[in-house]
Scaffold this motif. Structure first.
Motif, PDB file in Angstrom:
ATOM      1  N   TRP A   1       0.838  -1.204   0.000  1.00  0.00           N
ATOM      2  CA  TRP A   1       0.000   0.000   0.000  1.00  0.00           C
ATOM      3  C   TRP A   1       0.872   1.253   0.000  1.00  0.00           C
ATOM      4  CZ3 TRP A   1      -3.466  -2.585   4.163  1.00  0.00           C
ATOM      5  CH2 TRP A   1      -4.465  -3.329   3.530  1.00  0.00           C
ATOM      6  N   MET A   2       2.001   1.181   0.710  1.00  0.00           N
ATOM      7  CA  MET A   2       2.913   2.318   0.744  1.00  0.00           C
ATOM      8  C   MET A   2       3.410   2.631  -0.677  1.00  0.00           C
ATOM      9  SD  MET A   2       6.535   2.693   2.795  1.00  0.00           S
ATOM     10  CE  MET A   2       7.422   1.688   1.594  1.00  0.00           C
ATOM     11  N   LYS A   3       3.796   1.594  -1.429  1.00  0.00           N
ATOM     12  CA  LYS A   3       4.286   1.787  -2.795  1.00  0.00           C
ATOM     13  C   LYS A   3       3.178   2.305  -3.705  1.00  0.00           C
ATOM     14  CE  LYS A   3       7.857  -1.773  -2.480  1.00  0.00           C
ATOM     15  NZ  LYS A   3       8.202  -3.170  -2.821  1.00  0.00           N
ATOM     16  N   LYS A   4       1.955   1.749  -3.546  1.00  0.00           N
ATOM     17  CA  LYS A   4       0.832   2.183  -4.377  1.00  0.00           C
ATOM     18  C   LYS A   4       0.523   3.658  -4.170  1.00  0.00           C
ATOM     19  CE  LYS A   4      -1.683  -2.167  -4.993  1.00  0.00           C
ATOM     20  NZ  LYS A   4      -2.896  -2.934  -4.607  1.00  0.00           N
ATOM     21  N   LYS A   5       0.677   4.120  -2.937  1.00  0.00           N
ATOM     22  CA  LYS A   5       0.383   5.525  -2.632  1.00  0.00           C
ATOM     23  C   LYS A   5       1.571   6.435  -2.949  1.00  0.00           C
ATOM     24  CE  LYS A   5      -3.252   5.201   0.807  1.00  0.00           C
ATOM     25  NZ  LYS A   5      -3.831   5.942   1.939  1.00  0.00           N
TER      26      LYS A   5
ATOM     27  N   ARG B   1       4.381   6.599  -1.355  1.00  0.00           N
ATOM     28  CA  ARG B   1       5.000   7.086  -0.125  1.00  0.00           C
ATOM     29  C   ARG B   1       6.325   6.379   0.118  1.00  0.00           C
ATOM     30  NH1 ARG B   1       0.523   9.294   2.654  1.00  0.00           N
ATOM     31  NH2 ARG B   1      -0.645  10.321   0.991  1.00  0.00           N
TER      32      ARG B   1
ATOM     33  N   THR C   1       2.745   5.756   6.519  1.00  0.00           N
ATOM     34  CA  THR C   1       2.046   6.872   7.143  1.00  0.00           C
ATOM     35  C   THR C   1       0.901   6.364   8.028  1.00  0.00           C
ATOM     36  OG1 THR C   1       0.557   7.055   5.261  1.00  0.00           O
ATOM     37  CG2 THR C   1       2.586   8.377   5.187  1.00  0.00           C
TER      38      THR C   1
ATOM     39  N   SER D   1      -2.230   6.975   7.725  1.00  0.00           N
ATOM     40  CA  SER D   1      -3.382   6.519   6.938  1.00  0.00           C
ATOM     41  C   SER D   1      -3.187   5.081   6.460  1.00  0.00           C
ATOM     42  CB  SER D   1      -3.611   7.450   5.744  1.00  0.00           C
ATOM     43  OG  SER D   1      -2.495   7.452   4.878  1.00  0.00           O
ATOM     44  N   ILE D   2      -1.942   4.692   6.169  1.00  0.00           N
ATOM     45  CA  ILE D   2      -1.671   3.313   5.749  1.00  0.00           C
ATOM     46  C   ILE D   2      -1.878   2.354   6.918  1.00  0.00           C
ATOM     47  CG2 ILE D   2       0.122   1.724   4.913  1.00  0.00           C
ATOM     48  CD1 ILE D   2       1.266   4.158   3.334  1.00  0.00           C
TER      49      ILE D   2
ATOM     50  N   LYS E   1      -5.634   1.952   7.390  1.00  0.00           N
ATOM     51  CA  LYS E   1      -6.217   1.071   6.365  1.00  0.00           C
ATOM     52  C   LYS E   1      -5.905  -0.385   6.668  1.00  0.00           C
ATOM     53  CE  LYS E   1      -5.996   0.119   1.358  1.00  0.00           C
ATOM     54  NZ  LYS E   1      -7.439  -0.131   1.187  1.00  0.00           N
TER      55      LYS E   1
END
Length: 323
Positions: A213-217, A219, A223, A225-226, A229
């Motif tokens: 998710w970090m890579k998709k965003k 970032r 963070t 928010s991750i 989620k």
């Protein structure tokens, strides 16, 4: 002539929050910039750029500000305006750096430096969640775990480092903390340390969506928010690490309450704000077995000023005292 508006900056591990407020502490404009990965000079330049944007949104220029306050992590010397021992910002620095003077040269006005969490707690005490209470402990759960105290109406700084609740030892010889020591509460609950533990879990072959998710965003860090989620999706690694964080915060914060007996704990910071009331209640429950006077256990209340509390508190630091 300078106007009756003050700038405030909350310097964090991942973001720089800047705000411009009036004499009552009401925000007139704000801006958020990422914290650069460079050294102190790059950080000061980024602070100024965030102030420029916040001033622009308030219809002012930075040179029109009557003063600027900066809330920063690490070892703050308000008298000299220097900052040292910063582990979570940029490349970090150990030696004192004249942050206030360097920024004053850019804004062409007075700059005051304060501890990031202490100024945020003061803002909450004056304008937010702390208003009903005489004495509070603020706990800012984010990249690290910062703390600040107001005792009987007075911000308590000790000799300059009071309130560092994140460095209460919860397990002698335990996990390595960003400060270099072992077993601090921050080593189990700080977002920086949580990310290191998540990466180690992946190397051991555990399955988690955190890093994907970090890579998709786009970032470079995990963070708040991750993490939120991942918890909402019941990610096993995220759930285990945050459960341990809550447990250790219960141990550390109950010890602080047993020592200080304040009226309330105010929970703020990026992770505290993002996880919200549910986790404030979970931390309260985790404290319960360790409270010396359980029938008088203080509440854990959520910061009301949100992610602007640190910047507003820093701006209040720059304002002249109310008469």
């Amino acid at each position: 002539m300078k106007g009756s508006a003050w700038g405030g900056v909350d310097l964090g591990g991942t973001k720089i929050e800047a705000v411009v407020v009036d004499a009552e502490g009401r925000p007139l404009g704000n801006a958020r910039h990422p914290t650069p990965a460079g050294g102190p000079k790059e950080v000061v330049r980024a602070i100024y750029e965030a102030l420029e944007d916040a001033s622009r949104s308030a219809g002012l220029a930075p040179r029109r500000l009557a003063g600027v306050g900066v809330g920063a992590p690490g070892s703050v010397d308000s008298n000299t305006g220097t900052l040292a021992r910063v582990s979570n910002v940029g490349k970090g620095w150990t030696e004192p750096y004249p942050l206030a003077g360097a920024l004053a040269d850019l804004v062409h006005g007075p700059v005051v430096l304060g501890n990031d969490v202490q100024v945020a707690v003061t803002a909450e005490y004056r304008l937010g969640a702390g208003m009903p209470y005489r004495s509070v402990l603020g706990v800012w759960w984010g990249t690290g775990v910062g703390g600040g105290l107001v005792l009987d109406g007075i911000p308590w700084r000790g000799r300059g480092a009071a309130g560092e609740v994140g460095h209460v030892v919860v397990k002698p010889g335990g996990s390595r903390c960003g400060c270099g020591r072992r077993g601090c509460m921050e080593a189990y609950a700080g977002r920086g340390c949580l990310e290191l533990k998540a990466r180690k879990a992946v190397k051991r072959g555990e399955k988690t969506m955190l890093l994907e998710w970090m890579k998709k965003k786009g970032r470079t860090r995990l963070t708040s928010s991750i993490w939120k989620k991942a918890l909402d999706e019941q990610d096993a690694v995220a759930t285990r690490l945050i459960d341990k964080a809550v447990l250790m915060m219960g141990v550390g914060l109950s010890s602080a309450i047993n020592l200080l007996d304040v009226d309330a704990i105010i929970l703020g910071g990026g992770l505290g704000t993002r996880l919200g009331v549910e986790y404030a209640e979970r931390i309260h429950e985790a404290m319960r077995p360790h409270i010396f006077v359980p029938e008088r256990q203080p509440p854990v209340v959520l910061a009301q000023l949100g992610e602007l509390s640190g910047a507003i508190g820093a701006a209040l630091l720059a304002e002249p005292p109310l008469h």
